[in-house]
Write an enzyme that holds these catalytic residues in place. Structure first.
Site, PDB file in Angstrom:
ATOM      1  N   GLU A 101     -27.343  14.378  38.147  1.00 23.50           N
ATOM      2  CA  GLU A 101     -26.555  13.171  38.400  1.00 23.50           C
ATOM      3  C   GLU A 101     -25.135  13.443  37.930  1.00 23.50           C
ATOM      4  OE1 GLU A 101     -27.925   9.497  36.607  1.00 23.50           O
ATOM      5  OE2 GLU A 101     -26.183   8.399  37.374  1.00 23.50           O
ATOM      6  N   ASN A 160     -22.978   8.105  41.622  1.00 25.50           N
ATOM      7  CA  ASN A 160     -23.021   6.641  41.470  1.00 25.50           C
ATOM      8  C   ASN A 160     -21.976   5.954  42.354  1.00 25.50           C
ATOM      9  OD1 ASN A 160     -24.935   6.120  39.094  1.00 25.50           O
ATOM     10  ND2 ASN A 160     -23.615   7.783  38.360  1.00 25.50           N
ATOM     11  N   GLU A 193     -26.444   6.523  44.294  1.00 24.10           N
ATOM     12  CA  GLU A 193     -27.119   5.537  43.460  1.00 24.10           C
ATOM     13  C   GLU A 193     -26.379   4.200  43.538  1.00 24.10           C
ATOM     14  OE1 GLU A 193     -27.767   6.919  39.481  1.00 24.10           O
ATOM     15  OE2 GLU A 193     -28.913   8.679  40.139  1.00 24.10           O
ATOM     16  N   ASP A 216     -30.524   2.077  41.432  1.00 25.76           N
ATOM     17  CA  ASP A 216     -30.245   2.435  40.048  1.00 25.76           C
ATOM     18  C   ASP A 216     -30.523   1.250  39.106  1.00 25.76           C
ATOM     19  OD1 ASP A 216     -29.437   4.012  37.971  1.00 25.76           O
ATOM     20  OD2 ASP A 216     -27.324   4.163  38.568  1.00 25.76           O
ATOM     21  N   GLU A 222     -35.125   6.924  33.428  1.00 27.45           N
ATOM     22  CA  GLU A 222     -33.870   7.352  32.818  1.00 27.45           C
ATOM     23  C   GLU A 222     -33.978   7.278  31.305  1.00 27.45           C
ATOM     24  OE1 GLU A 222     -30.085   5.939  35.355  1.00 27.45           O
ATOM     25  OE2 GLU A 222     -31.159   4.318  34.371  1.00 27.45           O
TER      26      GLU A 222
HETATM   27  P1  C2E Z   1     -26.047   5.370  34.752  1.00 26.17           P
HETATM   28  O1  C2E Z   1     -25.848   5.624  36.168  1.00 26.17           O
HETATM   29  O2  C2E Z   1     -27.252   4.619  34.376  1.00 26.17           O
HETATM   30  O3  C2E Z   1     -25.974   6.768  34.067  1.00 26.17           O
HETATM   31  C1  C2E Z   1     -26.810   7.128  33.064  1.00 26.17           C
HETATM   32  C2  C2E Z   1     -26.199   6.965  31.745  1.00 26.17           C
HETATM   33  O4  C2E Z   1     -27.155   7.143  30.742  1.00 26.17           O
HETATM   34  C3  C2E Z   1     -25.093   7.994  31.457  1.00 26.17           C
HETATM   35  O5  C2E Z   1     -24.141   7.407  30.645  1.00 26.17           O
HETATM   36  C4  C2E Z   1     -25.823   9.045  30.653  1.00 26.17           C
HETATM   37  O6  C2E Z   1     -24.983   9.800  29.811  1.00 26.17           O
HETATM   38  C5  C2E Z   1     -26.745   8.197  29.832  1.00 26.17           C
HETATM   39  N1  C2E Z   1     -27.934   8.916  29.412  1.00 26.17           N
HETATM   40  C6  C2E Z   1     -28.593   9.925  30.028  1.00 26.17           C
HETATM   41  N2  C2E Z   1     -29.679  10.292  29.340  1.00 26.17           N
HETATM   42  C7  C2E Z   1     -29.726   9.504  28.240  1.00 26.17           C
HETATM   43  C8  C2E Z   1     -30.635   9.439  27.128  1.00 26.17           C
HETATM   44  O7  C2E Z   1     -31.655  10.176  26.993  1.00 26.17           O
HETATM   45  N3  C2E Z   1     -30.355   8.511  26.178  1.00 26.17           N
HETATM   46  C9  C2E Z   1     -29.254   7.694  26.262  1.00 26.17           C
HETATM   47  N4  C2E Z   1     -29.073   6.803  25.278  1.00 26.17           N
HETATM   48  N5  C2E Z   1     -28.385   7.749  27.279  1.00 26.17           N
HETATM   49  C10 C2E Z   1     -28.638   8.665  28.257  1.00 26.17           C
HETATM   50  P2  C2E Z   1     -22.663   7.569  30.985  1.00 26.17           P
HETATM   51  O8  C2E Z   1     -22.387   8.893  31.517  1.00 26.17           O
HETATM   52  O9  C2E Z   1     -21.894   7.071  29.835  1.00 26.17           O
HETATM   53  O10 C2E Z   1     -22.488   6.581  32.208  1.00 26.17           O
HETATM   54  C11 C2E Z   1     -22.618   5.247  32.027  1.00 26.17           C
HETATM   55  C12 C2E Z   1     -22.566   4.580  33.345  1.00 26.17           C
HETATM   56  O11 C2E Z   1     -21.316   4.749  33.917  1.00 26.17           O
HETATM   57  C13 C2E Z   1     -23.543   5.114  34.355  1.00 26.17           C
HETATM   58  O12 C2E Z   1     -24.778   4.607  34.157  1.00 26.17           O
HETATM   59  C14 C2E Z   1     -22.920   4.669  35.608  1.00 26.17           C
HETATM   60  O13 C2E Z   1     -23.326   3.368  35.903  1.00 26.17           O
HETATM   61  C15 C2E Z   1     -21.456   4.677  35.287  1.00 26.17           C
HETATM   62  N6  C2E Z   1     -20.872   5.888  35.879  1.00 26.17           N
HETATM   63  C16 C2E Z   1     -20.810   7.137  35.405  1.00 26.17           C
HETATM   64  N7  C2E Z   1     -20.169   7.920  36.265  1.00 26.17           N
HETATM   65  C17 C2E Z   1     -19.823   7.176  37.319  1.00 26.17           C
HETATM   66  C18 C2E Z   1     -19.158   7.448  38.540  1.00 26.17           C
HETATM   67  O14 C2E Z   1     -18.752   8.533  38.871  1.00 26.17           O
HETATM   68  N8  C2E Z   1     -18.976   6.406  39.394  1.00 26.17           N
HETATM   69  C19 C2E Z   1     -19.441   5.166  39.091  1.00 26.17           C
HETATM   70  N9  C2E Z   1     -19.231   4.201  39.955  1.00 26.17           N
HETATM   71  N10 C2E Z   1     -20.077   4.894  37.958  1.00 26.17           N
HETATM   72  C20 C2E Z   1     -20.290   5.889  37.073  1.00 26.17           C
HETATM   73 CA    CA Z   2     -26.766   6.298  37.802  1.00 28.50          CA
HETATM   74 CA    CA Z   3     -28.888   4.087  35.493  1.00 27.67          CA
END
Ligand code: C2E
Ligand code: CA
Ligand code: CA
Length: 807
Positions: free
Chosen positions: A573, A628, A660, A690, A747
């Protein structure tokens, strides 16, 4: 006296006396008719009428005198000297014309009196000059007292005639005037005759060349009748033509749509039918009334000028409501008639229709068409007025921003008619919740404003109202028998603490509303200074983010997804990061909302998509890449085109790309979102749902579109074995996936325990720190390269290694 009378009667031929009376009356009456015409004329016309009047009156009176003389038979031979007779005729004509001229010179009783006096003196002069021309076979003796009495009677008759009927317009009154004048003449004549005593004297010789009585009688009578008839005819023709002209004018005036009223000296002289309708009265009730005493008034006090439009009020006499009117005034003066000079014609226009049209336009301009509440335009002016008011009165003012929760969803789900009904109902409830001078307004969409002007203390008064509003807006609205869920969030700002101007109060209430929405909706929030600070921070961040996209400060990290059955990594992802030059690494949860708010998300999303596709296309193993999509992106009509173009540019095979989307992304514009998803899917791209479990998690969303994957939100996975509820939800989602035949991904998998549970529950794929943390593309080569040495992997993800060992 009786003796004198019987003697007089005996001495007169009575039929001739009657003729004399008739001739006298006819002439005097005609003279009054002519006189009335004369008064209405000017210049030469007036002089002509005066001449005719004098001629008719003078010759008539003279003729009457003469016929009466002929009727007198003293039993002796009589005759008339031609010079004296002619002189008396001229005197009569001149004095009559003079008398009428004096009387009409000015509208005053003095003039009438003077004129009458002149007439009387003229008649007397004519009579006695005429008598001096009388020659008979005897000595004529005069009784002076009776002569004086005769003159007095004559003057009394003529003055009373002019005083009473000098200004008469009606024929009857003119006849009375004529009658009085004729009576005066008659009384003078016969009293004068009574003053005469003839002592027969045969020595007096009556010359034969003198005019004889019988001879002249016929001639005099004939001439007089002709003159009188001529005068009468002239009057009749003239009045007939002017009456028909008047009739025409009146008919025209009555046909006029506007009220017309003729005024003289402030009193109503004439009115048309339209004015009668306006004034609520008959014309005879209006004529003679003062126009400006209670009936009509002008809005301004400025001097009334010719041809200038003025506005005012007309108070109908039937007690109806005052009518707004517009008045044009014009002085009536045709030059030839004095009767019309000093008359003012007012054209009176009813402004009610125009006023109500103007009111309607103003209402439409100031009110919202759907709810009838004041609109954004009039909010500005009303709020400014309210601020002026409280500044002066010391009352308190609160501004409450109201935003309906989930209005868009309801609109999409139930249709626009239901949405409209919801707005109308919300507006009604808001309106009902406030009393003047407080008011409600609609800003547009599902946003309303309440301006509370209260005597009570703040913030208590505003808090009470806000609580009441929330309650009022929490009761479902009924539309076509269906209940529509209603809820609202409120933001409150107070004057003067949170701002002294309308702009500041609005902006701050809006900020408070934003906070209310953030803290879970269905609540109200007061504005706090810190909110302002945080907003400012967001603005700074938005500005910096715009630059960061250009400067390529953004990085894409990749987090692996593994097959639950054997732990084999099957995809990644893409997760965006911002390496801020000062603040260091900023997580997406901080800047994605800012990007969405400031409209940068489209640019940002496109950049991530291009980067991720380009990176994935370069991988040796054809692993899937998940990107995403923000709700805003999903609603962009050209999203499928963009994705198609990026796939071609990167050379990535469409089935390796997975997009997603969250459930809430579908609710912005349901049809468009679905349409986009279908077109994306038609490209061969996979679509994943998602964060499942956090939103509505409705089965209908899953059924509305053939998703390729469901991702259970990490908040549930985290709580496996910690909370029964979470465990139940995870099981339920996995069951749902099985029954819909959609693979489910878990996730946030962090522990061995979770892995075992999920594997046991038949979960398809796992994502989380237990599999691998998000990492830059250069750090994931152990998975993306065709044959990667195991040692590298160990350095990056120790957890994964143990998991692999377990597998
Ligand atoms: P998401 O799509 O649900 O992405 C998963 C989030 O959970 C990611 O946070 C990831 O680092 C985190 N994660 C993965 N494995 C674990 C785990 O085992 N434990 C915990 N506590 N967290 C874990 P991240 O990277 O901070 O992203 C947060 C959100 O930001 C994402 O949720 C997504 O909704 C958004 N996001 C990230 N990148 C993009 C992007 O390029 N475009 C858009 N529109 N949204 C994005
Ligand atoms: Ca996602
Ligand atoms: Ca998610």
């Amino acid at each position: 006296m009786l003796q004198i009378l019987t003697h007089l009667i005996a001495q007169h031929e009575q039929r001739l006396v009657l003729v004399a009376g008739l001739v006298g009356f006819a002439a005097c009456f005609t003279a009054f008719r002519l006189y009335s015409r004369m008064r209405g004329a000017k210049g030469v016309v007036r002089a002509a009428w005066l001449l005719l009047t004098g001629l008719v009156a003078g010759s008539g009176v003279w003729a009457a005198h003469f016929i009466a003389m002929v009727a007198f038979d003293p039993g002796l031979k009589t005759g008339y000297s031609p010079t004296g007779t002619l002189l008396s005729l001229m005197i009569a004509v001149v004095f009559m014309a003079g008398g009428f001229a004096v009387a009409s010179a000015q509208r005053s009783h003095t003039n009438d009196l003077a004129g009458g006096l002149l007439l009387g003196v003229g008649v007397a002069a004519m009579h006695y000059v005429g008598m001096s021309a009388f020659v008979t076979q005897g000595a004529v003796l005069w009784e002076h007292a009776t002569v004086a009495a005769s003159v007095i009677l004559g003057v009394a008759g003529s003055t009373s005639a002019l005083m009473l009927a000098g200004r008469a317009r009606s024929v009857t009154r003119q006849a009375i005037g004529g009658g009085l004048l004729a009576l005066g003449v008659g009384l003078l004549h016969f009293t004068g005759m009574a003053a005469v005593t003839i002592v027969p004297d045969p020595s007096i010789i009556v010359p034969d060349q003198l005019l004889s009585g019988g001879m002249v009688t016929f001639a005099v009578a004939a001439i007089t009748v002709l003159v009188t008839l001529g005068g009468l005819g002239a009057v009749t023709i003239e009045s007939q033509t002017s009456r028909s002209a008047l009739d025409r004018i009146r008919r025209l005036a009555n046909a006029a749509y506007e009220g017309i009223v003729v005024v003289q000296d402030g009193r109503i002289n004439d009115v048309n039918a339209a004015f009668c309708v306006l004034a609520g009265a008959e014309s005879q009730d209006l004529v003679g009334k003062p126009l400006f005493a209670g009936l009509m008034s002008f809005d301004s006090n400025e001097e009334s000028r010719e041809g200038v439009r003025r506005e005012g009020q007309l108070q109908p006499l039937d007690g109806g409501r005052a009518i707004p009117i517009e008045v044009f005034a014009r002085l009536m003066d045709d030059g030839a008639r004095t009767e019309t000079s000093g008359l003012t014609v007012l054209a009176v226009r009813d402004l009610r229709e125009r006023r109500s049209a103007e009111e309607k336009i103003r209402y439409l301009a100031e009110h919202d068409g759907l709810t009838g509440l004041p609109n954004r335009n009039s909010l500005q002016s009303r709020l400014a007025a309210a601020l002026d008011r409280v500044e002066a009165s010391g009352e308190s003012l609160a501004l409450i921003c109201v935003d309906l929760d989930h209005f868009k969803e309801a609109n999409d789900l139930h249709g626009h008619l239901a949405g409209d009904a919801l707005l109308v109902e919300a507006a009604r409830r808001l309106q009902d919740s406030v009393t003047a001078p407080s008011f409600a307004a609609r800003l547009g969409g599902d946003e309303f404003i309440i301006v509370q002007i209260a005597a009570g203390d703040q913030p208590a008064a505003a808090a009470e109202l806000a609580g009441h509003l929330l309650e009022a807006l929490s009761v479902p609205a009924i539309h076509e028998g269906q209940p529509l869920v209603m809820a609202a969030s409120l933001g409150v700002s107070l004057f003067p603490d949170d701002g002294r101007t309308a702009e500041a109060l609005l902006a701050n209430a809006d900020m408070a509303l934003y906070r209310a929405k953030e803290s879970g909706r269905g609540v109200y929030r007061f504005f706090k200074r810190e909110m302002d600070d945080s907003i400012r921070e967001r603005r700074t961040m938005a500005r910096e983010l715009r630059q960061a996209i250009i400067d390529e400060e953004l990085i894409v990290y990749y987090q692996p997804l593994a097959r639950a059955s054997d732990g084999e990594v099957c995809g990644f992802e893409a997760l965006v990061r911002w390496l801020h030059p000062v603040r260091g690494m900023i997580p997406p949860l901080e800047f994605i909302p800012v990007a969405e708010e400031s409209g940068l998300i489209g640019q940002l999303g496109e950049w991530v998509l291009r980067r991720a596709c380009a990176d994935a296309a370069a991988w040796q193993r054809p692993l899937r890449i998940a990107v995403n999509l923000s709700p805003l992106q999903l609603n962009q009509p050209d999203l499928p085109k963009l994705v198609h173009e990026v796939l071609i540019a990167s050379g990535l095979s469409p089935h390796r790309l997975e997009l997603e989307v969250t459930e809430s992304a579908l609710f912005k514009d349901y049809q468009r979102a679905l349409d986009n998803l279908r077109r994306l899917k038609a490209l061969g791209v996979r679509i994943a749902m998602d964060d499942f479990g956090t939103g509505f998690s409705s089965l209908s969303t899953l059924q509305s579109f053939p998703f390729d994957k469901i991702k259970i939100d990490k908040s549930f996975v985290e709580d496996i074995h910690r909370h029964d509820r979470a465990t139940v939800i995870v099981r339920a989602v996995l069951g749902l996936g099985r029954s819909l035949d959609i693979p489910v991904v878990a996730e946030g998998v962090e522990t061995e325990e979770q892995i075992n549970f999920l594997r046991g529950e038949d979960c398809a794929e796992l994502q989380g720190y237990a599999i691998g943390r998000p990492a830059p593309v250069e750090n994931i080569t152990i998975w993306t390269n065709a044959a990667a040495p195991a040692e590298t992997a160990e350095k990056i993800t120790p957890v994964r290694r143990s998991k692999r060992a377990a597998a």
